[in-house]
Design a protein around this motif. Structure first.
Motif, PDB file in Angstrom:
ATOM      1  N   GLY A  81      -0.797  -4.518  -0.139  1.00  0.00           N
ATOM      2  CA  GLY A  81      -0.214  -4.984  -1.330  1.00  0.00           C
ATOM      3  C   GLY A  81      -0.261  -4.031  -2.284  1.00  0.00           C
ATOM      4  O   GLY A  81      -0.710  -2.931  -2.205  1.00  0.00           O
ATOM      5  N   ASP A  99      10.634  -6.595  -3.532  1.00  0.00           N
ATOM      6  CA  ASP A  99       9.563  -7.650  -2.740  1.00  0.00           C
ATOM      7  C   ASP A  99       9.925  -8.951  -2.715  1.00  0.00           C
ATOM      8  O   ASP A  99      10.333  -9.659  -3.665  1.00  0.00           O
ATOM      9  N   SER A 146       5.025   2.209  11.163  1.00  0.00           N
ATOM     10  CA  SER A 146       3.965   3.007  11.964  1.00  0.00           C
ATOM     11  C   SER A 146       4.632   3.274  13.331  1.00  0.00           C
ATOM     12  O   SER A 146       3.721   3.836  14.076  1.00  0.00           O
ATOM     13  N   CYS A 186       9.644  -0.123   3.383  1.00  0.00           N
ATOM     14  CA  CYS A 186       8.048  -0.149   3.327  1.00  0.00           C
ATOM     15  C   CYS A 186       7.638  -1.555   4.024  1.00  0.00           C
ATOM     16  O   CYS A 186       6.449  -1.795   3.211  1.00  0.00           O
ATOM     17  N   VAL A 187       8.437  -2.225   4.564  1.00  0.00           N
ATOM     18  CA  VAL A 187       7.959  -3.553   5.085  1.00  0.00           C
ATOM     19  C   VAL A 187       7.324  -3.456   6.363  1.00  0.00           C
ATOM     20  O   VAL A 187       7.302  -2.333   7.219  1.00  0.00           O
ATOM     21  N   LEU A 225       0.893  -1.186  -0.202  1.00  0.00           N
ATOM     22  CA  LEU A 225      -0.043  -0.116   0.141  1.00  0.00           C
ATOM     23  C   LEU A 225       0.855   1.126   0.029  1.00  0.00           C
ATOM     24  O   LEU A 225       0.693   2.308  -0.882  1.00  0.00           O
ATOM     25  N   ILE A 226       1.961   1.262   0.974  1.00  0.00           N
ATOM     26  CA  ILE A 226       2.588   2.700   1.210  1.00  0.00           C
ATOM     27  C   ILE A 226       3.522   2.709  -0.132  1.00  0.00           C
ATOM     28  O   ILE A 226       3.666   3.873  -0.648  1.00  0.00           O
TER      29      ILE A 226
HETATM   30  N1  LIG Z   1      -1.102   0.783   5.943  1.00  0.00           N
HETATM   31  C1  LIG Z   1      -1.301   1.952   6.608  1.00  0.00           C
HETATM   32  O1  LIG Z   1      -2.232   2.405   6.553  1.00  0.00           O
HETATM   33  C2  LIG Z   1       0.162   2.352   6.802  1.00  0.00           C
HETATM   34  C3  LIG Z   1       0.150   3.761   6.866  1.00  0.00           C
HETATM   35  C4  LIG Z   1       1.878   4.356   7.302  1.00  0.00           C
HETATM   36  C5  LIG Z   1       2.764   3.715   7.553  1.00  0.00           C
HETATM   37  N2  LIG Z   1       2.508   2.167   7.450  1.00  0.00           N
HETATM   38  C6  LIG Z   1       3.704   1.300   7.457  1.00  0.00           C
HETATM   39  O2  LIG Z   1       4.456   1.148   6.301  1.00  0.00           O
HETATM   40  C7  LIG Z   1       4.948  -0.022   6.131  1.00  0.00           C
HETATM   41  C8  LIG Z   1       4.271  -0.925   5.179  1.00  0.00           C
HETATM   42  O3  LIG Z   1       2.963  -0.838   5.150  1.00  0.00           O
HETATM   43  P1  LIG Z   1       1.838  -1.262   3.974  1.00  0.00           P
HETATM   44  O4  LIG Z   1       0.456  -1.055   4.379  1.00  0.00           O
HETATM   45  O5  LIG Z   1       2.391  -0.750   2.713  1.00  0.00           O
HETATM   46  O6  LIG Z   1       2.120  -2.957   3.955  1.00  0.00           O
HETATM   47  P2  LIG Z   1       1.778  -3.601   2.746  1.00  0.00           P
HETATM   48  O7  LIG Z   1       1.496  -5.285   3.672  1.00  0.00           O
HETATM   49  O8  LIG Z   1       0.744  -3.560   1.814  1.00  0.00           O
HETATM   50  O9  LIG Z   1       3.125  -4.166   2.125  1.00  0.00           O
HETATM   51  C9  LIG Z   1       4.570  -4.668   2.612  1.00  0.00           C
HETATM   52  C10 LIG Z   1       5.101  -5.315   1.464  1.00  0.00           C
HETATM   53  O10 LIG Z   1       6.520  -5.541   1.923  1.00  0.00           O
HETATM   54  C11 LIG Z   1       6.802  -6.784   1.475  1.00  0.00           C
HETATM   55  N3  LIG Z   1       7.589  -7.486   2.288  1.00  0.00           N
HETATM   56  C12 LIG Z   1       7.438  -7.904   3.547  1.00  0.00           C
HETATM   57  N4  LIG Z   1       8.419  -8.666   4.056  1.00  0.00           N
HETATM   58  C13 LIG Z   1       9.702  -8.327   3.096  1.00  0.00           C
HETATM   59  C14 LIG Z   1      10.921  -8.262   3.172  1.00  0.00           C
HETATM   60  N5  LIG Z   1      11.657  -8.979   3.970  1.00  0.00           N
HETATM   61  N6  LIG Z   1      11.688  -8.132   1.971  1.00  0.00           N
HETATM   62  C15 LIG Z   1      11.178  -7.391   0.936  1.00  0.00           C
HETATM   63  N7  LIG Z   1       9.732  -7.016   1.084  1.00  0.00           N
HETATM   64  C16 LIG Z   1       8.950  -7.589   2.117  1.00  0.00           C
HETATM   65  C17 LIG Z   1       5.402  -7.392   1.223  1.00  0.00           C
HETATM   66  O11 LIG Z   1       5.571  -8.685   0.416  1.00  0.00           O
HETATM   67  C18 LIG Z   1       4.187  -6.219   0.668  1.00  0.00           C
HETATM   68  O12 LIG Z   1       4.613  -6.229  -0.431  1.00  0.00           O
HETATM   69  C19 LIG Z   1       4.876  -0.749   7.588  1.00  0.00           C
HETATM   70  O13 LIG Z   1       5.744  -0.707   8.167  1.00  0.00           O
HETATM   71  C20 LIG Z   1       3.559  -0.134   8.198  1.00  0.00           C
HETATM   72  O14 LIG Z   1       3.509  -0.181   9.520  1.00  0.00           O
HETATM   73  C21 LIG Z   1       1.447   1.440   7.017  1.00  0.00           C
END
Ligand SMILES: NC(=O)c1ccc[n+]([C@@H]2O[C@H](COP(=O)([O-])OP(=O)(O)OC[C@H]3O[C@@H](n4cnc5c(N)ncnc54)[C@H](O)[C@@H]3O)[C@@H](O)[C@H]2O)c1
Ligand SMILES: O=C(O)C(=O)C[C@]1(C(=O)O)C=C[C@@H](O)C=C1
Length: 304
Positions: free
Chosen positions: A142, A47, A110, A82-83, A24-25
Motif C-alpha cells: 500500500g 489507483d 515480480s 505497479c499493480v 509499496l513499489i
Molecule cells: N512487494 C515487493 O517486495 C515487490 C518487489 C518488486 C516488485 N513487486 C511487484 O510490483 C508490483 C506492485 O507490488 P507492491 O508490493 O507495490 O503492491 P501493493 O499491493 O503495495 O500495491 C499495488 C497497488 O496497485 C493497486 N491496484 C491493484 N489493481 C489495480 C488496478 N486494476 N488499477 C489500478 N490500481 C490497482 C492497489 O490498490 C495498490 O495500491 C507487483 O506486480 C509486484 O509483484 C513487488
C-alpha cells in the motif's frame, strides 16, 4: 561563491510519469521522483482504491491522483504499471489504447514471462514496452509502505524483448531505475523467472508454509510459538506477513519454475532428513557451511 541557479539543473528524464498502482513499489518510485526531481517534472498516480488515492494525496507524492487510468495516461511520456501481476493484462488493455505515440510502457511485476504474455496482445508498434523488476521490497504494502530509498544499491532486472522497444527506450527505463538508486542488469524473461523462483518465490513459499505448519500445531504449541519464537522463527514470519494477493499471483504466474525449484528443494530436504536419521555428521556440517558462506558473500556484496 558560485551562485546555484535552479535553471542550471538538468532537465528531468521525462516530462510526465504516470504510476499505476502507487503501493509499496509505485509509491517508492514517486517518493524518489518527488525528492530528487530528476525523474519527471510531473507525477501522476492512478489507483483503483479510493482510500489509497486519498492517502497518496495526503502524502503529497503526486501532482495528480485519479482513478481514471485511460485519461491519466493520455499525456504521459512513461507509464509504469505497479499493480499485482494478475492485474497487469487488464490494466494494459485499458491504458495502451489511450497512450500517445512514442510514450514508454514499463512494469515492475515480480514475474516476467506471464506478465509479458498478458500485456503482449495489447501492444502497439508505436508504444515501446520495457519490462522491469526491482529486486527490492518489504513485507508491507500500500501507499504508506513506500519510501524514497527502497531501491538504493539494489538490483533492477530488465527483460527487454528484441521486438518491442528500441534501444533508447530501454536506456530510458534503465536510467529511471538508476535515478531511483538501483543497479541494473538485462536478462531473458525465462531466465529471470527461474532465478527469482529460487531467490525470492521459494523462500516466500517456505515462509508461508512453515508459519502454516506451526499454526496447525496450535493446540500443542501455540503458546510456545508465540512466547518463545526468537529470531529464527521471527525471520520467517517477517516475509510470511507479505500481501496474499501479490503472492497468489506470483505463485500462479511462475508455476513451472517454482514447482521445479520446490522439487529440487524437497530432494535436498530429504537428503538432510536422511543424514539426520543416519547420523551423517559430515553431510550436515557441509550443508550448514554452504549456508554460512552464502550469507557471508551476500553481506559482502551488499556492503560493496
Ligand atoms: N512487494 C515487493 O517486495 C515487490 C518487489 C518488486 C516488485 N513487486 C511487484 O510490483 C508490483 C506492485 O507490488 P507492491 O508490493 O507495490 O503492491 P501493493 O499491493 O503495495 O500495491 C499495488 C497497488 O496497485 C493497486 N491496484 C491493484 N489493481 C489495480 C488496478 N486494476 N488499477 C489500478 N490500481 C490497482 C492497489 O490498490 C495498490 O495500491 C507487483 O506486480 C509486484 O509483484 C513487488
Ligand atoms: O524484502 C522483502 O520482504 C521481499 O520480499 C522483497 C522481494 C524478495 O523476495 O526479495 C519480494 C518480491 C520481489 O519481487 C522482489 C523482492
Amino acid at each position: 561563491m558560485p551562485v546555484t541557479d535552479s535553471s542550471d539543473a538538468p532537465a528531468p528524464l521525462f516530462d510526465t510519469l504516470v504510476v499505476i498502482g502507487p503501493g509499496l513499489i509505485g509509491a517508492s518510485v514517486l517518493h524518489r521522483a518527488r525528492r530528487d526531481r530528476t525523474i519527471a517534472r510531473r507525477l501522476v498516480a492512478v489507483d483503483i482504491n479510493p482510500a489509497f488515492r486519498e492517502r497518496v494525496r495526503e502524502l503529497g507524492i503526486a501532482d495528480e491522483v485519479t482513478g481514471d487510468a485511460a485519461a491519466a495516461v493520455a499525456d504521459a511520456d512513461c507509464v509504469m504499471l505497479c499493480v499485482p501481476v494478475g492485474a497487469m493484462g487488464e490494466v494494459a488493455a485499458t491504458v495502451i489504447p489511450a497512450m500517445k505515440p512514442g510514450a514508454i510502457l514499463t512494469d515492475t511485476g515480480s514475474t516476467k514471462v506471464a506478465v509479458i504474455e498478458a500485456i503482449r496482445p495489447f501492444l502497439r508498434p508505436d508504444i515501446p514496452y520495457v519490462p522491469a523488476h526491482p529486486m527490492a521490497g518489504t513485507e508491507y504494502s500500500g501507499p504508506d509502505a513506500g519510501f524514497a530509498t527502497l531501491f538504493d544499491n539494489r538490483w533492477c532486472l530488465l527483460t527487454p524483448l528484441p521486438d518491442s522497444a528500441p534501444t533508447d527506450s530501454v536506456e530510458a527505463v534503465r536510467t529511471l531505475w538508476q535515478l531511483c538508486g538501483a543497479r541494473t542488469r538485462d536478462m531473458a524473461p525465462e531466465h529471470h523467472d527461474r532465478v527469482c523462483a529460487i531467490v525470492s518465490h521459494l523462500p516466500h513459499l517456505l515462509a508461508f508454509t512453515i508459519c502454516g505448519t506451526a499454526d496447525d500445531l496450535a493446540d500443542e504449541t501455540r503458546s510456545e510459538v508465540l512466547e518463545f519464537a526468537a529470531s529464527g522463527f521471527r525471520d520467517f514470519t517477517r516475509i510470511a506477513a507479505s500481501d496474499p494477493i501479490m503472492w497468489r499471483d506470483i505463485f500462479l504466474s511462475n508455476r513451472e519454475a517454482i514447482l521445479e525449484m520446490l522439487s529440487r528443494f524437497l530432494e535436498d530436504a530429504q537428503a538432510m532428513a536422511r543424514a539426520i536419521r543416519w547420523g551423517d555428521s559430515d553431510y550436515i556440517v557441509d550443508r550448514i557451511e554452504r549456508g554460512r558462506s552464502i550469507r557471508r558473500s551476500l553481506l559482502e556484496n551488499r556492503q560493496a
